[in-house]
Design a protein around this motif. Sequence first.
Motif, mmCIF file in Angstrom:
data_model
loop_
_atom_site.group_PDB
_atom_site.id
_atom_site.type_symbol
_atom_site.label_atom_id
_atom_site.label_comp_id
_atom_site.label_asym_id
_atom_site.label_seq_id
_atom_site.Cartn_x
_atom_site.Cartn_y
_atom_site.Cartn_z
ATOM 1 N N TRP A 178 0.484 -1.213 -0.399
ATOM 2 C CA TRP A 178 -0.270 0.082 0.223
ATOM 3 C C TRP A 178 1.199 1.283 -0.183
ATOM 4 O O TRP A 178 0.521 2.346 -0.943
ATOM 5 C CB TRP A 178 -1.384 -0.495 1.148
ATOM 6 C CG TRP A 178 -1.793 0.969 1.364
ATOM 7 C CD1 TRP A 178 -2.652 2.051 0.205
ATOM 8 C CD2 TRP A 178 -2.869 1.365 2.428
ATOM 9 N NE1 TRP A 178 -3.394 3.089 0.872
ATOM 10 C CE2 TRP A 178 -3.481 1.797 1.971
ATOM 11 C CE3 TRP A 178 -2.837 1.039 3.622
ATOM 12 C CZ2 TRP A 178 -4.585 3.132 3.000
ATOM 13 C CZ3 TRP A 178 -3.635 1.230 4.517
ATOM 14 C CH2 TRP A 178 -5.161 1.992 4.433
ATOM 15 N N ARG B 238 0.937 3.794 -2.880
ATOM 16 C CA ARG B 238 0.228 5.401 -2.309
ATOM 17 C C ARG B 238 1.816 6.207 -3.170
ATOM 18 O O ARG B 238 1.517 7.581 -3.638
ATOM 19 C CB ARG B 238 0.782 5.820 -0.824
ATOM 20 C CG ARG B 238 -0.640 7.081 -0.792
ATOM 21 C CD ARG B 238 -1.028 6.785 0.003
ATOM 22 N NE ARG B 238 -0.575 6.809 1.892
ATOM 23 C CZ ARG B 238 -1.098 6.389 3.203
ATOM 24 N NH1 ARG B 238 -2.149 6.253 3.128
ATOM 25 N NH2 ARG B 238 -0.548 6.904 3.793
ATOM 26 N N CYS C 71 -7.776 4.517 -2.279
ATOM 27 C CA CYS C 71 -6.695 5.101 -2.560
ATOM 28 C C CYS C 71 -6.849 4.038 -4.141
ATOM 29 O O CYS C 71 -6.507 4.787 -4.993
ATOM 30 C CB CYS C 71 -5.394 4.086 -1.746
ATOM 31 S SG CYS C 71 -4.048 4.639 -2.262
ATOM 32 N N ARG D 90 -6.872 15.903 1.083
ATOM 33 C CA ARG D 90 -6.873 14.677 0.039
ATOM 34 C C ARG D 90 -9.015 14.776 -0.879
ATOM 35 O O ARG D 90 -8.065 15.036 -2.307
ATOM 36 C CB ARG D 90 -6.804 13.073 0.325
ATOM 37 C CG ARG D 90 -5.254 13.111 0.413
ATOM 38 C CD ARG D 90 -5.376 11.518 0.728
ATOM 39 N NE ARG D 90 -5.268 10.800 -0.609
ATOM 40 C CZ ARG D 90 -5.224 8.965 -0.845
ATOM 41 N NH1 ARG D 90 -5.106 8.365 0.182
ATOM 42 N NH2 ARG D 90 -5.140 8.670 -2.169
#
Length: 857
Positions: free
Chosen positions: A614, A618, A655, A727
């Motif tokens: 992850w 990212r 994500c 975000r």
Amino acid sequence: MSGASRAAAVPGLYDRASELAAVAELSARAAEGTGAVLLLTGAPGTGRTALLDQAVRDSRIRAHRVAAPGGNRVPWSGVRALLSALAPTPSAARRALRAARGPGGVPGALAALCPGEPLLLCLDDHHLWDAHSRAALDAAWRGNTGPWAWVVSFAAHHRPPEVAGARLLSLGRLSREGARCLLDDLCRVPLTASFRTRLLDEAAGHPGVLAATAVRLSSEPKAGDGPSGSVIDDVSLSEVYRGLLGSLPAECGRMLSLVAVAGEPVPDTGRPDPAAGVPDAVRPVRADAVLAVARAVRASPEALDRLVADGLLHGSREALRFDDPFLRRAVLGAVPPSRRRELSALFAPPPASRSDDGTPGADARALPGVVRGRAELARGVAGLGDGPVGDAHQVLLLAASLLREGAPEEASEARSLAMDAAWAAGDPEACAIALGASGLGGARTEAFADTDAVERDFRDGMCAALAVRLEEARAPLARVVAHDGTSDEPRRLLRAGVAALVLGDAPAAVRVHARALARVRAAAATALLPRVLEHLAYAELRAGQHERAAAHAREGLRTAESTGQRNGAAHQHAVLALAASVRGDVPAVVEHAGRALGTARAHGLVQATTLAEWAIARTELAGGLAAQAAARLAPLVGRGPRGGHFALRMLVVPCFVEAACAAGRRAEAGTAAEEFAVWAGLGLDPQAPAQLARCRALLAGEDDAADRYREALRHHEGNGNDFERARTLLAYGKWLRRRRRLVEARGPLSDALVTFERAAAGVWADQARAELRATGGAVGRRTAPGAAGELTPQQQRIAGLVAAGATNHEIADRLSLSPRTVDHHLRNVFARLGVRSRVELSGLLAHGTGDGRPSER
């Protein structure tokens, strides 16, 4: 001084000529204006303090020995003592202490007190100084530019301070001649030749033991007539080792006593002694035997790992030993005779007792199972820390079954650890089996009886949660958090923290795990410390506290590595990779994720693997490599053997949706978003409603997207995670800018930029800054603009993405441009900056920012 000559100034200091010469050389360098550090270590009684005192007396420059302040290690007490020794008045010392706490640190305070004066500063027992003073001194030594010679002593069982270029000297035993001279100096009664020889042989050159024995002999004139047995008694050894044993946490002292007793000869039981003929001083001891007895007498098993890490015990798990025979004798001498007999009986083989009818008695039937169960529990704990966690799970279940009748509380602990192993392996069914169920959704088995109501609540709640019966899970898990969350027992606190995370209450999980950390530190439970720090760092990640998570993960990594717990180290590396992905520190992400995966894949650590992958994804997404990020994340959000960790799948989905939308994989993004909507409806993650609205905004058409973004921002207002809110603001601002709604875009982009900067989320702040600049909005400068300052905002953004490794097609997807337009801008960038390739462009931009990164992402 040589071993054959007597010390005129200080009787009793022998065989230390090379050490004193090293200090003299250091002082000479200080007199010439060059500072340096000399580290001095030694076991108890080897004369560290005596050598420092002699160095001060011999010094040709101003010199002081400063001892560790007594008491409870009050913050800054060590630096205060140092400055008080140098200051002419108490008020001057107070002013110097204020200066030491300021930007100039300890060097600034010394320069103010003694401007230009060379100094020899001998700091005794550095390991006993308070943490604030040690940190201030470490900083001073890293940038030591003043005319100061530092001689720093510390006990051999403590790590030396990390000082680049410092010389390390270790004080050893005396030569035979040096020992003879020391004995003659200190002993005031005549000794027979044979007694004197025996004493020198037994002392083996240990100056502290010789000195303590000589003092005792001087007070007992008849003692030198030649007693039978050992010449050196326990009283003398207790005097030498009192400081060391008194400074150990109580749990470590108890564990040392167990190892010392375990190394005594086996009583006459008619069975052979496998270590027959081996001297008691070096008799090896099996760790599993010690751990089995430790659990029987309620001693902390973690203390054994700390003693090995500190060097007080040596060898392997199969053959522990004291390298210092005098320490073993001092430990045994401190154990009351009655207690010593009780412990010896526990290490002896169990008797084959029989009942009245001649059948084996209940105790005889239970004891072998309990002993074996404790040995398996110790083996399972070791495997959980460093080995395939699937194997550890099976070993711990075996331990639980063996301990079930004779030691139910230890059986409960074994089941809890088996669940930890299954959780790390990402196996929900194995978790349920460890909790006492027949499988996911299965009934509890008879083999696992409850020991208390809280444990029953934990098992019932976790089994229901694993089977996704969340309405059944809430009430029992909430009771666990309420009860165990106020406990003083670290393992209960860990259980409460797990329950809080399953309930989606990240702030409560942080609070409970922080309490566990405080309790573990107070008890000096070194082996448990990495586990607690692992749980705390993960809870802080869930709460959006990335920098705090990184700080705890770094501490956990150091402790896990020092205690040989590679599995814990892998998880801490994964947490550090995630935190670095927020900052945009690509080299750190690559390093930590790589180290996490190296262990995680070999040991079946699915949780650590998911976190590390992850983090990489990212970073790829933040760098404009959406296609790579989507490809990496797709397995993590899927089900089956190739999928990610069952407890992390839904956390990764937002994500993945963002990456998949940017990479043109909208159908997969839509499927994942719909599954995420079911998850969000369960109410177990406060972030989920806002993230779901953001996902739907990314997938929505022109008419609905703005409403979805605004819905997401409304949800963000109440959940406290500023990073996730930023975000969403960034995504909304991008959407507005690409539709030429430039004035509207500036508000969310400015808010996102400020929030990212406050959170030290550098790579995300770069994106927000570039987007804001593209709208014509005002942005503050990060650093000197360098070469990038000659480019237009759009050129800067394209150049930054090129420097991050993106292709023209990836840049086009990222910026909603055609590849031909990107190529046109890039040719203009090359011409304006005078470079001919992407490699030259990357190097120029990295040089321009001064931090090794392109000025814009």
